[in-house]
Enzyme design. Structure first.
Site, PDB file in Angstrom:
ATOM      1  N   TYR A   1      -2.771   7.735  15.850  1.00 16.68           N
ATOM      2  CA  TYR A   1      -1.594   6.976  15.423  1.00 16.68           C
ATOM      3  C   TYR A   1      -0.736   6.598  16.627  1.00 16.68           C
ATOM      4  O   TYR A   1      -0.407   5.420  16.828  1.00 16.68           O
ATOM      5  CB  TYR A   1      -0.771   7.796  14.426  1.00 16.68           C
ATOM      6  CG  TYR A   1       0.620   7.243  14.206  1.00 16.68           C
ATOM      7  CD1 TYR A   1       0.795   5.999  13.593  1.00 16.68           C
ATOM      8  CD2 TYR A   1       1.757   7.945  14.616  1.00 16.68           C
ATOM      9  CE1 TYR A   1       2.072   5.482  13.402  1.00 16.68           C
ATOM     10  CE2 TYR A   1       3.028   7.437  14.420  1.00 16.68           C
ATOM     11  CZ  TYR A   1       3.186   6.206  13.810  1.00 16.68           C
ATOM     12  OH  TYR A   1       4.431   5.694  13.627  1.00 16.68           O
TER      13      TYR A   1
ATOM     14  N   SER B   1       0.831  -1.195   0.000  1.00 24.81           N
ATOM     15  CA  SER B   1       0.000   0.000   0.000  1.00 24.81           C
ATOM     16  C   SER B   1       0.873   1.257   0.000  1.00 24.81           C
ATOM     17  O   SER B   1       0.475   2.299  -0.507  1.00 24.81           O
ATOM     18  CB  SER B   1      -0.930   0.010   1.218  1.00 24.81           C
ATOM     19  OG  SER B   1      -0.190  -0.087   2.423  1.00 24.81           O
TER      20      SER B   1
ATOM     21  N   ALA C   1       5.509  -3.262   9.566  1.00 26.25           N
ATOM     22  CA  ALA C   1       4.307  -2.884   8.806  1.00 26.25           C
ATOM     23  C   ALA C   1       3.367  -2.070   9.684  1.00 26.25           C
ATOM     24  O   ALA C   1       3.058  -2.471  10.807  1.00 26.25           O
ATOM     25  CB  ALA C   1       3.599  -4.128   8.294  1.00 26.25           C
TER      26      ALA C   1
ATOM     27  N   ASP D   1      -1.573  -9.239   3.659  1.00 36.10           N
ATOM     28  CA  ASP D   1      -2.110  -8.295   4.630  1.00 36.10           C
ATOM     29  C   ASP D   1      -2.022  -8.903   6.026  1.00 36.10           C
ATOM     30  O   ASP D   1      -2.536 -10.001   6.267  1.00 36.10           O
ATOM     31  CB  ASP D   1      -3.565  -7.991   4.252  1.00 36.10           C
ATOM     32  CG  ASP D   1      -4.220  -6.970   5.153  1.00 36.10           C
ATOM     33  OD1 ASP D   1      -3.592  -6.528   6.128  1.00 36.10           O
ATOM     34  OD2 ASP D   1      -5.379  -6.607   4.882  1.00 36.10           O
ATOM     35  N   ILE D   2      -1.376  -8.193   6.966  1.00 37.00           N
ATOM     36  CA  ILE D   2      -1.242  -8.725   8.326  1.00 37.00           C
ATOM     37  C   ILE D   2      -2.577  -8.809   9.047  1.00 37.00           C
ATOM     38  O   ILE D   2      -2.678  -9.454  10.091  1.00 37.00           O
ATOM     39  CB  ILE D   2      -0.250  -7.896   9.163  1.00 37.00           C
ATOM     40  CG1 ILE D   2      -0.697  -6.432   9.264  1.00 37.00           C
ATOM     41  CG2 ILE D   2       1.156  -7.994   8.599  1.00 37.00           C
ATOM     42  CD1 ILE D   2       0.150  -5.597  10.221  1.00 37.00           C
TER      43      ILE D   2
ATOM     44  N   PHE E   1      12.339   8.385  16.225  1.00 38.02           N
ATOM     45  CA  PHE E   1      11.967   9.784  16.021  1.00 38.02           C
ATOM     46  C   PHE E   1      11.981  10.016  14.508  1.00 38.02           C
ATOM     47  O   PHE E   1      11.324   9.274  13.782  1.00 38.02           O
ATOM     48  CB  PHE E   1      12.928  10.704  16.795  1.00 38.02           C
ATOM     49  CG  PHE E   1      12.669  10.691  18.271  1.00 38.02           C
ATOM     50  CD1 PHE E   1      11.930  11.699  18.859  1.00 38.02           C
ATOM     51  CD2 PHE E   1      13.143   9.667  19.070  1.00 38.02           C
ATOM     52  CE1 PHE E   1      11.668  11.691  20.224  1.00 38.02           C
ATOM     53  CE2 PHE E   1      12.887   9.651  20.436  1.00 38.02           C
ATOM     54  CZ  PHE E   1      12.144  10.665  21.008  1.00 38.02           C
ATOM     55  N   ASN E   2      12.724  10.965  14.003  1.00 41.40           N
ATOM     56  CA  ASN E   2      12.750  11.205  12.558  1.00 41.40           C
ATOM     57  C   ASN E   2      13.962  10.508  11.951  1.00 41.40           C
ATOM     58  O   ASN E   2      15.103  10.880  12.229  1.00 41.40           O
ATOM     59  CB  ASN E   2      12.792  12.709  12.268  1.00 41.40           C
ATOM     60  CG  ASN E   2      11.489  13.380  12.654  1.00 41.40           C
ATOM     61  OD1 ASN E   2      10.430  13.027  12.154  1.00 41.40           O
ATOM     62  ND2 ASN E   2      11.559  14.330  13.562  1.00 41.40           N
TER      63      ASN E   2
END
Length: 208
Positions: free
Chosen positions: A141, A34, A74, A51-52, A168-169
């Protein structure tokens, strides 16, 4: 004995796959594509387009290879999207993780690494945030990532070897093929703004 990397066609997952290959460890990828890219999957490894959230498909995959451990990357990961579609994030991030843990129990797999997020911390008072702080996620999220972490921690208490990693990023790439292309990640957002001749957006007004 194969390491199964879920989300192995994604940015972080593909780097995990690359590291396993460099370590000469057998690896397989499970991804629903996806957001992952087929081009990130190395030739010669097993790739499951699945798909999990589909337990039947998971059982077929776990039946087909001898798995020594699962590295679970995922997930749905856009904060903004999670506000619009919290039920999708609950399904993929929480139920999907529960499915993988259930399959691991059923097939006697003892090793489970979970790719979590620093979003579980939420807005903290202190400048330095350690693992011991109480997590206060503010977005759907972040809440789903923490809920999945709790499932993984519980699995550890019940006998699995588990670890949750909070990112983090993330930036950089081992090669251009594995570069970060997500419009939801910080560095692509900043670089795209600069390439378009515009300054990056900085949220908040209390920064020097």
């Amino acid at each position: 004995m194969t390491w199964l990397v879920t989300g192995g066609a994604g940015y972080i997952g593909s780097h995990v796959v690359n590291s396993l290959i460099q370590a000469e460890l057998p690896v397989a990828v499970l991804d629903d594509f996806s957001s992952g890219l087929h081009s990130r999957c190395p030739e010669g490894i097993k790739v499951f387009d699945s798909d999990i959230c589909n337990m039947t498909e998971l059982q077929l995959i776990f039946d087909s290879i001898d798995i020594t451990g699962v590295i679970h990357c995922a997930a749905k990961k856009s904060v903004e999207e999670s506000i619009k579609y919290p039920e999708i994030y609950e399904k993929v991030n929480v139920i999907g993780t529960a499915n993988l843990l259930d399959a691991s129990y059923k097939y006697g797999i003892r090793n489970f690494v979970y790719s979590s997020s620093a979003a579980v911390y939420g807005n903290q008072e202190q400048k330095m945030v350690g693992e011991e702080v109480v997590c206060k996620p503010v977005s759907p999220y972040g809440k789903t990532k923490l809920a999945a972490e709790n499932l993984v921690t519980k699995a550890g208490v019940e006998g699995l070897n588990v670890c949750s990693l909070r990112y983090f990023n993330v930036a950089g790439a081992v090669n251009k093929k594995l570069a970060d292309t997500s419009i939801n990640n910080l560095f692509p957002i900043v670089l795209n703004q600069l390439l378009n001749g515009e300054p990056p957006h900085i949220f908040g007004t209390d920064y020097e």
